[in-house]
Design a protein around this motif. Sequence first.
Motif, PDB file in Angstrom:
ATOM      1  N   THR A   1     121.945  56.588 -41.334  1.00 43.33           N
ATOM      2  CA  THR A   1     121.717  58.457 -41.100  1.00 43.33           C
ATOM      3  C   THR A   1     122.111  58.558 -40.127  1.00 43.33           C
ATOM      4  OG1 THR A   1     120.231  58.351 -41.915  1.00 43.33           O
ATOM      5  CG2 THR A   1     121.787  57.462 -44.199  1.00 43.33           C
ATOM      6  N   TYR A   2     121.372  58.082 -39.328  1.00 44.24           N
ATOM      7  CA  TYR A   2     121.399  59.329 -38.062  1.00 44.24           C
ATOM      8  C   TYR A   2     122.482  59.413 -37.064  1.00 44.24           C
ATOM      9  CZ  TYR A   2     116.297  58.150 -38.715  1.00 44.24           C
ATOM     10  OH  TYR A   2     114.798  58.689 -38.885  1.00 44.24           O
ATOM     11  N   GLY A   3     123.224  60.404 -35.919  1.00 43.47           N
ATOM     12  CA  GLY A   3     123.812  60.700 -35.252  1.00 43.47           C
ATOM     13  C   GLY A   3     123.350  59.909 -34.414  1.00 43.47           C
ATOM     14  N   TRP A   4     124.854  59.219 -33.419  1.00 32.89           N
ATOM     15  CA  TRP A   4     124.442  59.173 -31.916  1.00 32.89           C
ATOM     16  C   TRP A   4     125.610  59.218 -30.939  1.00 32.89           C
ATOM     17  CZ3 TRP A   4     123.354  53.943 -30.185  1.00 32.89           C
ATOM     18  CH2 TRP A   4     124.248  53.725 -28.627  1.00 32.89           C
ATOM     19  N   ILE A   5     124.489  59.601 -29.995  1.00 29.41           N
ATOM     20  CA  ILE A   5     125.910  59.562 -28.350  1.00 29.41           C
ATOM     21  C   ILE A   5     125.330  59.045 -27.578  1.00 29.41           C
ATOM     22  CG2 ILE A   5     124.777  61.792 -28.020  1.00 29.41           C
ATOM     23  CD1 ILE A   5     127.184  63.309 -26.464  1.00 29.41           C
TER      24      ILE A   5
END
Length: 261
Positions: free
Chosen positions: A63-67
Amino acid sequence: MVGSANLNVMIKAARKAGRSLVKDFREVENLQVSRKGAGDFVTKADLASEKIIRDELMGARPTYGWIAEEGGAAEGQDPTRRWIVDPLDGTTNFLHGLPHWGVSIALEHKGEVVAGVVFDPAKDEMFFAEKGAGAWMNDTRLRVSGRHRMIESIFATGLPFAGRADLPETLQDLARLLPVCAGVRRWGAAALDMAYVAAGRYDGFWERRLQAWDMAAGVVIVREAGGLIEPLDPRGDILGDGEVICANDALFDGFAKVIRG
Ligand code: IPD
Ligand code: CA
Ligand code: CA
Ligand code: CA
């Protein structure tokens, strides 16, 4: 030190990516290199490392975002948490067979970096920190250096390469700093530069034109080792501006005065 579940996920991902990078480093002369811009390279080693890290982190925390540097950004279902990843910091060193490069993984929560891992596989040095739990290298607690005289201190930075417009500012920084300190180093991996400030190997570090993935893990590692870290423009934002300055607590004000001019 017993880390949180998130920190353990980050360390596991960094080790796994590190094994892939070490393998590619042994055969670096066969790696195909592409250029993203003048002096900015990418290889299959960067991409393989990023895929390994992404699979590990997103597998454990879907569920976490990513960059990340090579693969762009993705919003997560949980808008408050985001991984910030540099799969190979120091690509130019890597390509030249210089064993000074690493993996950087950070976790941001509500805009603040709360955990960071910087791994140097060639030296088997795992730097990590979590907000409130101290900074570590393998099983040794980290503390910034105790030097308080500029003239005895060494500082690290990054120098602009071909195609970068920030050469004049960096040359001015150096003209002010070199006469008043014991030396300046440019080792070519910003994430490791920051980990080295935390470890007391460098007394301070500054650099312009970085990206969030170069610095995010270093921010929490330096802070948790007792260092001070700020955006170069005191009203700015470190990760957003890409300009950072850090040092031990005793030197910070004097060093910042020299660099900020
Ligand atoms: C680079 C390194 C270098 C810094 C450059 C970065 P990369 O990262 O951190 O030390 O001076 O500005 O781009 O491209 O090797 O991940
Ligand atoms: Ca790069
Ligand atoms: Ca980098
Ligand atoms: Ca990189």
